[in-house]
Design a protein around this motif. Structure first.
Motif, PDB file in Angstrom:
ATOM      1  N   TYR A  59      36.816 -26.547 111.371  1.00 59.26           N
ATOM      2  CA  TYR A  59      36.472 -27.669 112.244  1.00 59.26           C
ATOM      3  C   TYR A  59      37.277 -28.943 111.950  1.00 59.26           C
ATOM      4  N   PRO A  61      40.558 -29.821 112.164  1.00 60.41           N
ATOM      5  CA  PRO A  61      41.477 -30.371 113.178  1.00 60.41           C
ATOM      6  C   PRO A  61      40.740 -31.096 114.304  1.00 60.41           C
ATOM      7  N   ARG A  62      39.631 -30.528 114.726  1.00 58.99           N
ATOM      8  CA  ARG A  62      38.861 -31.192 115.789  1.00 58.99           C
ATOM      9  C   ARG A  62      38.270 -32.510 115.303  1.00 58.99           C
ATOM     10  N   VAL A  63      37.756 -32.480 114.075  1.00 61.07           N
ATOM     11  CA  VAL A  63      37.166 -33.705 113.525  1.00 61.07           C
ATOM     12  C   VAL A  63      38.230 -34.782 113.368  1.00 61.07           C
ATOM     13  N   PHE A  65      41.042 -34.999 115.048  1.00 59.55           N
ATOM     14  CA  PHE A  65      41.451 -35.421 116.389  1.00 59.55           C
ATOM     15  C   PHE A  65      40.456 -36.417 116.970  1.00 59.55           C
ATOM     16  N   LEU A  66      39.177 -36.112 116.866  1.00 59.17           N
ATOM     17  CA  LEU A  66      38.147 -37.024 117.384  1.00 59.17           C
ATOM     18  C   LEU A  66      38.143 -38.344 116.628  1.00 59.17           C
TER      19      LEU A  66
END
Length: 143
Positions: A59, A61-63, A65-66
């Protein structure tokens, strides 16, 4: 004898041994009655299950990015507020300059009237001509 002098100790140094961690029972906290957003999230989100085996790297990369998008959003908001404040400041300055321009223009229009010009040049010994202007004709062969 001085207190900073080293003296030989007669006791035997302690050896390395495992410490036993005493189990301490946590005191029961009385439950508060009322609405708590975090208690509601803890009850329904079950985030603890994600971290039982450590941080879930799938998770990340998503974190990240956000997090980056959030930082850009916050920075853009600050920039917009700063720009709006600058625009308001410039608007006030433009209004002041427009008022000064109108005042100076009306004073110039008043000062350029024929009667005002005649009154201002009278102390210099100049006066208005009472004769109408005439055209000077030059023959073509004089040039």
């Amino acid at each position: 004898m001085a207190s900073n002098v080293l003296t030989k100790r007669t006791s035997v140094p302690k050896g390395n041994s495992m410490r036993v961690k005493p189990e301490v029972e946590e005191p029961q906290k009385p439950k508060k009655k009322g609405f708590s957003l975090f208690a509601l999230l803890d009850k329904y989100a079950n985030v603890d299950a994600l971290f039982e085996e450590g941080v879930p790297l799938k998770y990340m990369p998503r974190v990240l990015f956000l997090t980056g998008i959030t930082l850009l959003y916050i920075g853009n908001t600050h920039f917009a507020v700063k720009t709006i404040r600058l625009i308001d400041k410039v608007k006030v300055e433009v209004e002041d300059l427009r008022a000064d321009y109108s005042t100076l223009k009306s004073e110039y229009m008043e000062a350029s009237k024929q009667s005002e010009v005649a009154r201002n040049v009278a102390p210099l010994g100049l006066e208005e001509s009472s004769r109408p202007p005439y055209q000077v004709l030059v023959p073509a062969d004089e040039y």
